[in-house]
Design an enzyme around this catalytic site. Sequence first.
Site, PDB file in Angstrom:
ATOM      1  N   THR A 173     -36.079  11.737  18.042  1.00  0.00           N
ATOM      2  CA  THR A 173     -36.481  10.810  16.982  1.00  0.00           C
ATOM      3  C   THR A 173     -37.632   9.920  17.421  1.00  0.00           C
ATOM      4  OG1 THR A 173     -34.212  10.761  16.157  1.00  0.00           O
ATOM      5  CG2 THR A 173     -35.664   8.976  15.465  1.00  0.00           C
ATOM      6  N   GLU A 214     -27.941   6.267  27.052  1.00  0.00           N
ATOM      7  CA  GLU A 214     -26.589   6.185  27.606  1.00  0.00           C
ATOM      8  C   GLU A 214     -26.232   4.721  27.859  1.00  0.00           C
ATOM      9  OE1 GLU A 214     -23.935   7.224  31.588  1.00  0.00           O
ATOM     10  OE2 GLU A 214     -26.088   7.617  31.576  1.00  0.00           O
ATOM     11  N   LEU A 259     -34.207  14.653  28.055  1.00  0.00           N
ATOM     12  CA  LEU A 259     -34.990  14.594  29.287  1.00  0.00           C
ATOM     13  C   LEU A 259     -34.195  13.936  30.401  1.00  0.00           C
ATOM     14  CD1 LEU A 259     -37.599  14.722  30.990  1.00  0.00           C
ATOM     15  CD2 LEU A 259     -38.250  12.528  29.963  1.00  0.00           C
ATOM     16  N   SER A 260     -33.579  12.801  30.103  1.00  0.00           N
ATOM     17  CA  SER A 260     -32.841  12.064  31.115  1.00  0.00           C
ATOM     18  C   SER A 260     -31.635  12.855  31.605  1.00  0.00           C
ATOM     19  CB  SER A 260     -32.391  10.710  30.563  1.00  0.00           C
ATOM     20  OG  SER A 260     -31.996   9.856  31.608  1.00  0.00           O
ATOM     21  N   GLY A 272     -35.158  14.803  22.882  1.00  0.00           N
ATOM     22  CA  GLY A 272     -35.677  13.451  22.998  1.00  0.00           C
ATOM     23  C   GLY A 272     -35.517  12.883  24.390  1.00  0.00           C
ATOM     24  N   ASP A 273     -35.602  11.553  24.486  1.00  0.00           N
ATOM     25  CA  ASP A 273     -35.497  10.890  25.779  1.00  0.00           C
ATOM     26  C   ASP A 273     -34.145  11.147  26.437  1.00  0.00           C
ATOM     27  OD1 ASP A 273     -38.078   9.517  25.746  1.00  0.00           O
ATOM     28  OD2 ASP A 273     -37.245   8.364  24.090  1.00  0.00           O
ATOM     29  N   GLY A 274     -33.088  11.223  25.625  1.00  0.00           N
ATOM     30  CA  GLY A 274     -31.764  11.476  26.176  1.00  0.00           C
ATOM     31  C   GLY A 274     -31.663  12.847  26.820  1.00  0.00           C
ATOM     32  N   MET A 304     -45.557   2.505  35.945  1.00  0.00           N
ATOM     33  CA  MET A 304     -46.023   3.789  36.457  1.00  0.00           C
ATOM     34  C   MET A 304     -44.812   4.581  36.967  1.00  0.00           C
ATOM     35  SD  MET A 304     -49.314   3.724  36.108  1.00  0.00           S
ATOM     36  CE  MET A 304     -50.477   2.445  35.595  1.00  0.00           C
TER      37      MET A 304
END
EC number: 2.7.1.-
Length: 321
Positions: A96, A280, A69-70, A65-67, A219
């Site tokens: 999720t 985070e 990727l980050s 998820g985004d975590g 962007m």
Amino acid sequence: MSALRWRLILNGKSAGDDSLREAVAALREDGVALDVRVTWEGGDAERYVAEAIADGVDSIVAAGGDGTLSEVATTLAHRDETAAQLPSLGLVPLGTANDFAGAAGIPDAPHEALRLIRRRPAQAIDLIRLQAPDGVHWAANLASGGFGTQVTLETDEGLKKMLGGLAYLVTGIAKLGRIEPLRARLHGDGFDWEGDFIALGLGNGRQAGGGQALCPDAMIDDGLLDLTIVPALSGEVGATVRTLLTEGKHAALDRIATRARLRRVEIDAAAPLTLNLDGEPVQARHFRVDCVPGRVRMHLPADCPLLAAAGPATLPGALAG
């Protein structure tokens, strides 16, 4: 020509995903040398990224998820090498909410997401760098505070497994009767705001918390942060709800929010404030948040809405930088 060498860093929660396993096998049959590493605890992603760079891979793929990727993007950002010297970054969305992937137009199906990485050249994208008393933090998507952050932090893991992104809505509804405004001053180049707010977004990407589009025009390659401040609501609640029902979420946000584009923002809060950076939480009374242009290279769709080349919408409110 030598075979492409990829390293896929997989969130351990998705280790049993059969569609990903099949997609990896298909890519290997197509000539890509793809190794998989599974994260289990804190620090795993950083170790795997360092190992991948030492092995000379062409691309590092975050599968989660985004975590996730980050975490992978953060590890790349910490390096001394320039973006051109680092492996490119790809994403297979398995989380999720998958807020970044959804806004960027990255396919949900692992096979299609991996094919995108192979077919589309990587291009430089910005990252968010947040400096707090406890050190430097990075995010690929969005830093948020206030109501949306509390919803994200308080949403039960079991509920997310059962309901997916809908879990955030359920938790949000439960909190509606107890929203407490926060007070802060935000300032940057040519911009200054002080007051009570219920939601705050600093966007490289556009949405967080399962689809909360706090920064709908952001962007990821313009060198700027999109700032959205939703002030404490009183008599405007009814008008905002009517706008939401008749004209949509974007129009409702425009009605009530203060918005700006800035290279950097400093935040001074009256009490400890929690900012959520792609999952985070970081708590402090003072933050400095910068947009770091072109810090990593990422594979994205040709018509990705987050790229300035696709034609950004006009931003209402203040425009600074």
